[in-house]
Design a protein around this motif. Structure first.
Motif, short mmCIF file in Angstrom:
data_model
loop_
_atom_site.label_atom_id
_atom_site.label_comp_id
_atom_site.label_asym_id
_atom_site.label_seq_id
_atom_site.Cartn_x
_atom_site.Cartn_y
_atom_site.Cartn_z
N ALA A 137 10.43 -15.33 18.87
CA ALA A 137 10.11 -14.05 18.23
C ALA A 137 11.05 -13.79 17.04
O ALA A 137 10.62 -13.32 15.98
CB ALA A 137 10.21 -12.92 19.24
N ILE A 138 12.34 -14.13 17.21
CA ILE A 138 13.29 -13.98 16.11
C ILE A 138 12.94 -14.94 14.98
O ILE A 138 12.92 -14.56 13.79
CB ILE A 138 14.73 -14.26 16.60
N MET A 139 12.63 -16.18 15.32
CA MET A 139 12.30 -17.18 14.30
C MET A 139 11.02 -16.81 13.57
O MET A 139 10.89 -17.06 12.36
CB MET A 139 12.17 -18.55 14.95
N TYR A 140 10.08 -16.21 14.27
CA TYR A 140 8.84 -15.76 13.63
C TYR A 140 9.13 -14.77 12.51
O TYR A 140 8.52 -14.82 11.43
CB TYR A 140 7.93 -15.14 14.69
N LEU A 141 10.07 -13.86 12.74
CA LEU A 141 10.44 -12.89 11.71
C LEU A 141 11.08 -13.57 10.51
O LEU A 141 10.85 -13.17 9.36
CB LEU A 141 11.38 -11.83 12.30
N PHE A 142 11.84 -14.63 10.75
CA PHE A 142 12.42 -15.39 9.65
C PHE A 142 11.33 -16.10 8.84
O PHE A 142 11.41 -16.19 7.61
CB PHE A 142 13.43 -16.41 10.18
N VAL A 143 10.32 -16.63 9.53
CA VAL A 143 9.21 -17.29 8.83
C VAL A 143 8.50 -16.30 7.93
O VAL A 143 8.20 -16.60 6.76
CB VAL A 143 8.23 -17.91 9.85
N VAL A 166 15.72 -7.71 8.39
CA VAL A 166 16.98 -7.53 9.12
C VAL A 166 16.85 -6.43 10.16
O VAL A 166 17.29 -6.57 11.31
CB VAL A 166 18.14 -7.23 8.14
N VAL A 167 16.22 -5.31 9.78
CA VAL A 167 16.04 -4.20 10.72
C VAL A 167 15.17 -4.63 11.89
O VAL A 167 15.48 -4.32 13.06
CB VAL A 167 15.41 -2.98 9.99
N GLN A 168 14.09 -5.36 11.61
CA GLN A 168 13.22 -5.82 12.69
C GLN A 168 13.96 -6.74 13.66
O GLN A 168 13.81 -6.63 14.88
CB GLN A 168 12.01 -6.55 12.10
N ILE A 169 14.76 -7.65 13.13
CA ILE A 169 15.51 -8.58 13.98
C ILE A 169 16.50 -7.82 14.86
O ILE A 169 16.62 -8.09 16.07
CB ILE A 169 16.22 -9.64 13.12
N LEU A 170 17.22 -6.87 14.28
CA LEU A 170 18.19 -6.10 15.05
C LEU A 170 17.52 -5.26 16.13
O LEU A 170 18.02 -5.18 17.26
CB LEU A 170 19.00 -5.20 14.11
N LEU A 171 16.38 -4.66 15.79
CA LEU A 171 15.66 -3.86 16.79
C LEU A 171 15.21 -4.72 17.96
O LEU A 171 15.36 -4.33 19.13
CB LEU A 171 14.46 -3.17 16.14
N TYR A 172 14.64 -5.88 17.64
CA TYR A 172 14.14 -6.74 18.71
C TYR A 172 15.29 -7.31 19.55
O TYR A 172 15.19 -7.39 20.78
CB TYR A 172 13.31 -7.88 18.13
N ALA A 173 16.37 -7.69 18.90
CA ALA A 173 17.46 -8.36 19.61
C ALA A 173 18.27 -7.41 20.47
O ALA A 173 18.74 -7.79 21.55
CB ALA A 173 18.37 -9.07 18.61
N PHE A 174 18.43 -6.15 20.02
CA PHE A 174 19.40 -5.29 20.69
C PHE A 174 18.83 -3.98 21.24
O PHE A 174 19.52 -3.29 21.99
CB PHE A 174 20.55 -4.95 19.73
N PHE A 175 17.61 -3.62 20.87
CA PHE A 175 17.11 -2.31 21.29
C PHE A 175 15.84 -2.38 22.14
O PHE A 175 15.52 -1.41 22.83
CB PHE A 175 16.85 -1.42 20.06
N VAL A 176 15.08 -3.48 22.06
CA VAL A 176 13.88 -3.58 22.90
C VAL A 176 14.28 -3.64 24.37
O VAL A 176 13.74 -2.93 25.21
CB VAL A 176 13.02 -4.79 22.50
N LEU A 192 7.13 -3.44 24.42
CA LEU A 192 6.97 -4.47 23.38
C LEU A 192 5.76 -4.19 22.50
O LEU A 192 5.72 -4.58 21.34
CB LEU A 192 6.83 -5.84 24.03
N ASN A 193 4.76 -3.53 23.08
CA ASN A 193 3.56 -3.21 22.30
C ASN A 193 3.90 -2.39 21.07
O ASN A 193 3.42 -2.66 19.96
CB ASN A 193 2.55 -2.46 23.16
N GLY A 251 4.30 -1.95 15.34
CA GLY A 251 5.08 -1.54 14.17
C GLY A 251 5.38 -2.72 13.25
O GLY A 251 5.22 -2.63 12.02
N SER A 252 5.81 -3.83 13.84
CA SER A 252 6.15 -5.01 13.04
C SER A 252 4.93 -5.55 12.30
O SER A 252 5.00 -5.86 11.11
CB SER A 252 6.73 -6.09 13.96
N GLN A 253 3.81 -5.64 13.00
CA GLN A 253 2.60 -6.18 12.37
C GLN A 253 2.07 -5.24 11.29
O GLN A 253 1.59 -5.69 10.24
CB GLN A 253 1.51 -6.40 13.42
N SER A 254 2.18 -3.94 11.52
CA SER A 254 1.70 -2.97 10.52
C SER A 254 2.52 -3.06 9.24
O SER A 254 1.97 -3.13 8.13
CB SER A 254 1.76 -1.56 11.09
N VAL A 255 3.84 -3.08 9.39
CA VAL A 255 4.71 -3.19 8.21
C VAL A 255 4.48 -4.51 7.51
O VAL A 255 4.38 -4.57 6.26
CB VAL A 255 6.19 -3.04 8.63
N GLY A 256 4.38 -5.60 8.28
CA GLY A 256 4.14 -6.91 7.68
C GLY A 256 2.83 -6.98 6.92
O GLY A 256 2.76 -7.54 5.82
#
Length: 390
Positions: A104-110, A148-158, A177-178, A183-188
């Motif tokens: 999931a983290i790597m997907y955000l980097f892609v 960066v915000v998406q990665i931090l949210l997923y890594a530390f707040f989900v 997670l939904n 949110g991630s898909q909408s912003v993307g």
């Protein structure tokens, strides 16, 4: 494939999706890697089109994409594509969930990398326009901040603590997670649409006829066809929202496969789309001058076929074809100047190029003006055609 909200019946317990997973993974590893190699090969045989930041960022995209695919394929060893009841020992499930978290983290980097590659491609082509450059760089900075915000949210707040992502029995809490994925898909998706539309004002202002402008726009659209993928994925997330719930999904190693399929394709599709123009140039070079022309950086002359040459001569009454090694076509001449010197040149079929031209002059009339296009005046009785892309 059938998804199970209840444990599967005994007759389907030993079903497997592994062959399809491996086949998709291998194809998505090989095809984009070959595309990037061909892209760099095209730069080798055409050295006047210099390597620039978009070329290096597509390599970054390839590295992130292949890492994501490696995690996807590695999870086959830990149960992906099989029913969870058949997985032994159960410690494999923990490793499976760790790989899901890393993927999931790597997907955000892609996502970040291919967006940056596309913006840099635009800057290569239209970088001479100051306002466009500022908008593009600002958009690139915004994409980076969002990632960066998406990665931090997923890594530390989900999930708090983070380890609860792969060990649901730990004390702590996990948020939906939904909501994160929506949110991630909408912003993307919004950012993808903005990036897709970014060059349209520049294309509209080019000194080209309507047909050529549509042609250029279609080239950019093809290069960013990956914009369709998030829309499909958002629909699947909405349909199978329960798959993202560790409490509602009784068979995650089986049910998540359908979503994994469309999560890993973003990078390969983006890489292939962005590499098609230089790959097409290789094809044209080989078609016009033979396969040996792909082993050297020699510049060839015009490859107009005899029939096309006769047609041009008849229609325009050409008297001569003169090579001009000093004249460069600037895509942004309608906006008050050419691109930056650092952007150099780009091979984009017949139109999207900054390169030497062959100037085909028709019968000259008294008073014809020979001033350069770069001073904002178009010669009244000649037309310039790009020399063959080599």
């Amino acid at each position: 494939m059938q998804l199970y909200r209840q444990p599967p019946p005994p007759e389907h317990l030993n079903d497997t999706l592994v062959p399809g997973i491996v086949a998709e993974g291998v194809v998505l590893l090989v095809v984009p890697t070959v595309a990037v190699l061909l892209r760099f090969w095209a730069r080798f045989v055409k050295p006047e089109v210099k390597l620039w930041w978009d070329d290096w960022f597509i390599v970054v995209t390839l590295v992130f994409s292949n890492t994501l695919l490696a995690l996807f394929l590695a999870n086959v060893q830990f149960g992906l594509g099989k029913h969870i009841e058949t997985i032994q020992p159960l410690t494999k499930i923990t490793t499976f969930l760790k790989n899901v978290f890393a993927a999931a983290i790597m997907y955000l980097f892609v996502q970040w990398a291919y967006k940056m590659t596309t913006i840099l491609l635009y800057l290569r082509v239209f970088g001479g326009h100051r306002r466009f450059s500022i908008i593009s760089l600002s958009l690139a900075a915004f994409v980076t901040v969002v990632t960066v915000v998406q990665i931090l949210l997923y890594a530390f707040f989900v999930c708090v603590p983070t380890a609860k992502n792969w060990d649901p029995m730990l004390p702590g809490t996990c948020r939906s997670l939904n909501k994160f994925f929506y949110g991630s898909q909408s912003v993307g998706a919004i950012l993808d649409v903005v990036i897709l539309l970014l060059p349209l004002p520049m294309i509209k202002g080019l000194n080209l006829d309507k047909r050529q402008k549509i042609y250029v726009a279609l080239i950019f659209l093809l290069g960013y066809c990956v914009v369709i993928v998030p829309l499909v994925r958002t629909g699947l997330i909405a349909k199978y929202a329960w798959v993202f719930s560790t409490t509602e999904d009784p068979d995650p190693t089986w049910n998540t496969v359908i979503l994994d399929y469309i999560i890993v394709i973003d990078g390969p599709i983006a890489i292939l789309g962005l590499s098609l123009p230089p790959i097409f140039q290789l094809y044209r070079r080989a078609h016009s001058h033979g396969m040996k022309s792909l082993t050297n950086s020699r510049t060839y002359g015009s490859a107009l076929s005899n029939s096309d040459d006769r047609k041009v001569e008849k229609d325009t009454k050409l008297r001569s074809i003169r090579s001009s090694g000093e004249m460069r076509s600037r895509l942004v001449n309608s906006y008050g100047g050419g691109g930056s010197d650092s952007a150099d040149e780009i091979a984009m079929n017949n139109i999207l190029q900054r390169k030497d031209l062959s100037v085909m002059e028709s019968t000259r009339q008294p008073g014809d003006d020979r001033r350069s296009w770069h001073d904002g005046n178009s010669p009244p009785s000649r037309s310039a055609f790009p020399a063959e892309e080599v």
